[in-house]
Design an enzyme around this catalytic site. Structure first.
Site, PDB file in Angstrom:
ATOM      1  N   LYS A 196       0.991  -1.236   0.073  1.00 11.07           N
ATOM      2  CA  LYS A 196       0.095   0.197   0.094  1.00 11.07           C
ATOM      3  C   LYS A 196       0.714   1.067  -0.093  1.00 11.07           C
ATOM      4  O   LYS A 196       1.313   1.510   1.421  1.00 11.07           O
ATOM      5  CB  LYS A 196      -0.993  -0.206   1.218  1.00 11.07           C
ATOM      6  CG  LYS A 196      -2.201   0.733   1.275  1.00 11.07           C
ATOM      7  CD  LYS A 196      -2.297   1.932   0.920  1.00 11.07           C
ATOM      8  CE  LYS A 196      -1.788   2.684   1.818  1.00 11.07           C
ATOM      9  NZ  LYS A 196      -1.380   4.089   2.005  1.00 11.07           N
ATOM     10  N   LYS A 200      -0.021   9.871  -1.293  1.00 14.62           N
ATOM     11  CA  LYS A 200       0.333  10.983  -2.323  1.00 14.62           C
ATOM     12  C   LYS A 200       1.345  11.103  -2.984  1.00 14.62           C
ATOM     13  O   LYS A 200       2.005  11.448  -4.003  1.00 14.62           O
ATOM     14  CB  LYS A 200       1.128  11.967  -1.237  1.00 14.62           C
ATOM     15  CG  LYS A 200       0.156  11.927  -0.030  1.00 14.62           C
ATOM     16  CD  LYS A 200       1.212  13.309   0.878  1.00 14.62           C
ATOM     17  CE  LYS A 200      -0.435  13.728   2.114  1.00 14.62           C
ATOM     18  NZ  LYS A 200      -0.134  12.524   3.288  1.00 14.62           N
ATOM     19  N   CYS A 304      12.983  10.527   7.923  1.00 11.39           N
ATOM     20  CA  CYS A 304      12.456  10.747   9.150  1.00 11.39           C
ATOM     21  C   CYS A 304      13.985  10.827  10.150  1.00 11.39           C
ATOM     22  O   CYS A 304      14.181   9.984  11.233  1.00 11.39           O
ATOM     23  CB  CYS A 304      12.411   9.229   9.304  1.00 11.39           C
ATOM     24  SG  CYS A 304      13.348   8.094   9.176  1.00 11.39           S
TER      25      CYS A 304
HETATM   26  P1  NAD Z   1       1.236   9.446   7.787  1.00  9.59           P
HETATM   27  O1  NAD Z   1       1.741   7.989   8.622  1.00  9.59           O
HETATM   28  O2  NAD Z   1       0.676  10.251   7.435  1.00  9.59           O
HETATM   29  O3  NAD Z   1       1.181   7.505   6.419  1.00  9.59           O
HETATM   30  C1  NAD Z   1       2.041   6.869   6.093  1.00  9.59           C
HETATM   31  C2  NAD Z   1       0.951   5.427   5.854  1.00  9.59           C
HETATM   32  O4  NAD Z   1       0.117   5.304   6.545  1.00  9.59           O
HETATM   33  C3  NAD Z   1       0.068   5.777   4.321  1.00  9.59           C
HETATM   34  O5  NAD Z   1      -0.103   4.973   3.734  1.00  9.59           O
HETATM   35  C4  NAD Z   1      -0.970   6.619   5.376  1.00  9.59           C
HETATM   36  O6  NAD Z   1      -2.020   6.142   3.901  1.00  9.59           O
HETATM   37  C5  NAD Z   1      -1.479   5.875   6.132  1.00  9.59           C
HETATM   38  N1  NAD Z   1      -1.811   6.135   7.366  1.00  9.59           N
HETATM   39  C6  NAD Z   1      -2.247   7.990   7.424  1.00  9.59           C
HETATM   40  N2  NAD Z   1      -2.830   8.318   8.300  1.00  9.59           N
HETATM   41  C7  NAD Z   1      -3.838   6.951   8.942  1.00  9.59           C
HETATM   42  C8  NAD Z   1      -4.646   6.189   9.891  1.00  9.59           C
HETATM   43  N3  NAD Z   1      -5.161   7.115  10.986  1.00  9.59           N
HETATM   44  N4  NAD Z   1      -4.821   5.291  10.145  1.00  9.59           N
HETATM   45  C9  NAD Z   1      -4.456   4.151   8.777  1.00  9.59           C
HETATM   46  N5  NAD Z   1      -3.576   4.440   8.071  1.00  9.59           N
HETATM   47  C10 NAD Z   1      -3.092   5.324   7.700  1.00  9.59           C
HETATM   48  O7  NAD Z   1       3.161   9.373   7.279  1.00  9.59           O
HETATM   49  P2  NAD Z   1       3.681  10.209   5.924  1.00  9.59           P
HETATM   50  O8  NAD Z   1       3.140  12.038   6.278  1.00  9.59           O
HETATM   51  O9  NAD Z   1       3.845   9.617   5.144  1.00  9.59           O
HETATM   52  O10 NAD Z   1       5.049  10.108   6.649  1.00  9.59           O
HETATM   53  C11 NAD Z   1       5.536  10.448   7.192  1.00  9.59           C
HETATM   54  C12 NAD Z   1       5.935  10.143   8.946  1.00  9.59           C
HETATM   55  O11 NAD Z   1       6.667   9.074   8.440  1.00  9.59           O
HETATM   56  C13 NAD Z   1       7.608  10.892   9.494  1.00  9.59           C
HETATM   57  O12 NAD Z   1       6.831  11.120  10.955  1.00  9.59           O
HETATM   58  C14 NAD Z   1       8.690   9.951   9.369  1.00  9.59           C
HETATM   59  O13 NAD Z   1       9.779  10.053  10.631  1.00  9.59           O
HETATM   60  C15 NAD Z   1       7.827   9.110   9.375  1.00  9.59           C
HETATM   61  N6  NAD Z   1       9.255   7.902   8.866  1.00  9.59           N
HETATM   62  C16 NAD Z   1       9.633   7.317   9.817  1.00  9.59           C
HETATM   63  C17 NAD Z   1      10.386   6.137   9.334  1.00  9.59           C
HETATM   64  C18 NAD Z   1      11.778   5.314   9.847  1.00  9.59           C
HETATM   65  O14 NAD Z   1      12.208   4.871   9.702  1.00  9.59           O
HETATM   66  N7  NAD Z   1      11.442   5.398  11.396  1.00  9.59           N
HETATM   67  C19 NAD Z   1      10.726   6.183   7.805  1.00  9.59           C
HETATM   68  C20 NAD Z   1      10.350   7.483   7.107  1.00  9.59           C
HETATM   69  C21 NAD Z   1       9.976   8.180   7.247  1.00  9.59           C
END
Ligand code: NAD
Length: 508
Positions: A196, A200, A304
């Site tokens: 999935k 965006k 991240c």
């Molecule tokens: P996000 O959580 O908004 O989205 C990630 C995924 O989750 C997407 O596919 C989205 O469709 C889904 N999603 C979002 N909200 C949801 C909900 N309420 N219920 C179910 N699914 C949901 O994250 P983002 O804005 O795309 O990415 C940025 C974040 O990712 C930052 O917090 C960053 O630190 C983190 N990140 C962490 C790592 C790591 O390895 N720790 C690596 C990259 C990014």
């Protein structure tokens, strides 16, 4: 590879041409080996963050389509798990070759949908490619253990088996690297997969899947379903999915961790961060300032592992002025411009959120040494740009410190002693990564022993481990007990010494 051809035609469109009206294509799902347009009545616009142009439309996959994808993955599993490991590895060998060949197209797609500079897009793909290369050696990695005569006449052996259907849920910030953290390792072990992508910027996942199919991945081994919360919840609830990999924010990550665990799945959930760079006055000034700039503002701070917080110890605080001067020189523009240092942030909402957090810092008493909020980028006036921003005199109680900003904003703090700086860092709820800048071996050793973070750098600002180790995380940055890609580790540490023997990388 019809879709790749379609993508290629967008990708050859220059930014000037792309302002002409055109029908945005619909991003297909991948189900049972076919790229199919969703029958959904709901689609979301994928928007170029530098221009606001609608690049494509991504579907909210219907429940029937989701079920069809899981069913295809389930059906493909028995044959694929019994396919010799050497054959599975060979698919990855071909896949890595195809990724290399299509690097420029993939990079342009990422820059168009995500906004990062072309150089950062190449880096995004390259870090994922390294995981594919790692998966090429799966035979050795998947070996089990054997002990003869554990009791009279009894030998025992253990084997590493694939689980079945696994799933991956991706964030927007690394549209190639994160999908490549997930499915190459899973499928080469003999699992089948439901991906999935982020709604965006889903294009890179589709291109990568086309290349994986071209490399010989059989129908149904890799499937893609697009969507948002409903698709994610369907993954968590589905009885046939055995394990979930998630990377993204804490809100989504903790929800998925709880919901999927309630159904007995294995979960690895990599989440948010607030990574600190601790600067001691004995550090090499030039190298440290360059490292802080690259790690704080690179990819517009949407990493991240971005070093978003600097803790200056003692006299090192006087370096702030130089940091501001160098930050001012960074070029903010559309990521496809050759001289771009940083591109836009992902969306209008993200820009508003980041600007609100900057203002909260000012309201709470921090000093705004550099303000990038009102930047106007010639030729890209509609883009979601924020210039490098530096807040100084930040304290742990401020919202701009407690929240992950995820934008080109460096938050600077001051500590009177090394111990105080360590204590500030360890009190933060996140623990993804941390770095120290120093020329003292004793200080470096103390830091690596005392800091509670998953990835630790010594004069290495973004200490992301290569795939033969694993990407970890600590405290609120990670939930689960199985790390991404390499061996399971609690902490990885990387060290760079500014000496004639220059680079030493080691892991404890
Ligand atoms: P996000 O959580 O908004 O989205 C990630 C995924 O989750 C997407 O596919 C989205 O469709 C889904 N999603 C979002 N909200 C949801 C909900 N309420 N219920 C179910 N699914 C949901 O994250 P983002 O804005 O795309 O990415 C940025 C974040 O990712 C930052 O917090 C960053 O630190 C983190 N990140 C962490 C790592 C790591 O390895 N720790 C690596 C990259 C990014």
């Amino acid at each position: 590879p019809q879709f790749l051809a379609l993508r290629s035609s967008w990708l050859s469109t220059s930014p000037e041409q792309s302002t002409q009206p055109q029908m945005p294509p619909r991003v297909p799902n991948l189900i049972g080996g076919s790229f199919v347009e969703s029958q959904s009545s709901s689609f979301i616009d994928v928007i170029n963050p530098a221009t606001q142009e609608v690049v494509s439309k991504v579907p909210l996959t219907t429940n029937e389509e989701f079920k069809a994808a899981v069913s295809a993955a389930k059906q493909a599993f028995p044959l694929w798990r019994n396919t010799p490991i050497t054959t599975r590895q060979r698919v990855m060998l071909k896949f890595q070759e195809l990724i290399r060949k299509n690097m420029d197209k993939l990079a342009m797609n990422i820059t168009t949908e995500q906004g990062k500079t072309l150089k950062d897009s190449h880096g995004d793909i390259f870090r994922g490619l390294e995981v594919v290369e790692h998966a090429c050696g799966m035979a050795t990695l998947q070996m089990g253990e054997y002990l003869p005569n554990v009791s009279n006449g009894v030998d025992t052996y253990s084997i590493r088996e694939p689980l079945g259907v696994c799933a991956g849920i991706c964030p927007f910030n690394f549209p190639a690297m994160i999908p490549l953290w997930m499915f190459p390792v899973a499928v080469t072990c003999g699992n089948t997969f439901i991906l999935k992508p982020s709604e965006k910027d889903p294009g890179a996942s589709v291109i990568l899947a086309e290349l994986a199919m071209e490399a010989g991945l059989p129908d149904g081994v890799l499937n893609i379903v697009h969507g948002t919360n409903d698709t994610v919840n369907a993954i968590c609830d589905d009885e046939d999915i055995r394990a979930v990999s998630f990377v993204g924010s804490n809100t989504a990550g903790m929800h998925i961790y709880a919901r999927a665990a309630a159904k007995g799945k294995r979960i690895q959930s990599n989440m948010g961060a607030k990574n600190h760079g601790l600067v001691l006055p004995d550090a090499n000034i030039d190298a440290t300032l360059n490292a802080l700039l690259a790690a704080g503002f690179g990819a517009a701070g949407q990493r991240c592992m971005a070093l978003s917080t600097v803790v200056f110890v003692g006299d090192a605080k006087s370096w702030e002025d130089k940091l501001v001067e160098r930050a001012k020189a960074l070029k903010v523009t559309c990521g496809s411009e050759p001289d771009a240092d940083l591109g836009p942030v992902i969306s209008k909402q993200a820009k508003e959120r980041i600007c609100r957090l900057i203002q909260s810092g000012v309201d709470d008493g921090a000093k705004l040494l550099l303000d990038g909020r009102d930047i106007v980028v010639p030729g890209y006036e509609k883009g979601n740009f924020i210039g490098p921003t530096i807040l100084s005199g930040v304290t742990p109680d401020m919202e701009c410190y407690k929240e992950e900003i995820f934008g080109p904003v460096l938050v600077c703090m001051q500590a009177n002693s090394f111990d105080e700086a360590i204590s500030i860092i360890n009190k933060n709820k996140y623990g993804n990564g941390a770095a120290i800048f120093t020329s003292s071996g004793a200080a470096a050793r103390k830091f690596q022993m005392d800091i509670e973070a998953g990835q630790i750098g010594i004069n290495v600002p973004i200490p992301v481990p290569l795939p033969f180790f694993s990407f970890t995380g600590n405290k609120a940055s990670f939930a689960g007990d199985l790390n991404f890609y390499g061996k399971i580790l609690v902490t990885t540490k990387q060290k760079k010494i500014h000496s004639p023997f220059s680079l030493l990388i080691y892991i404890l």
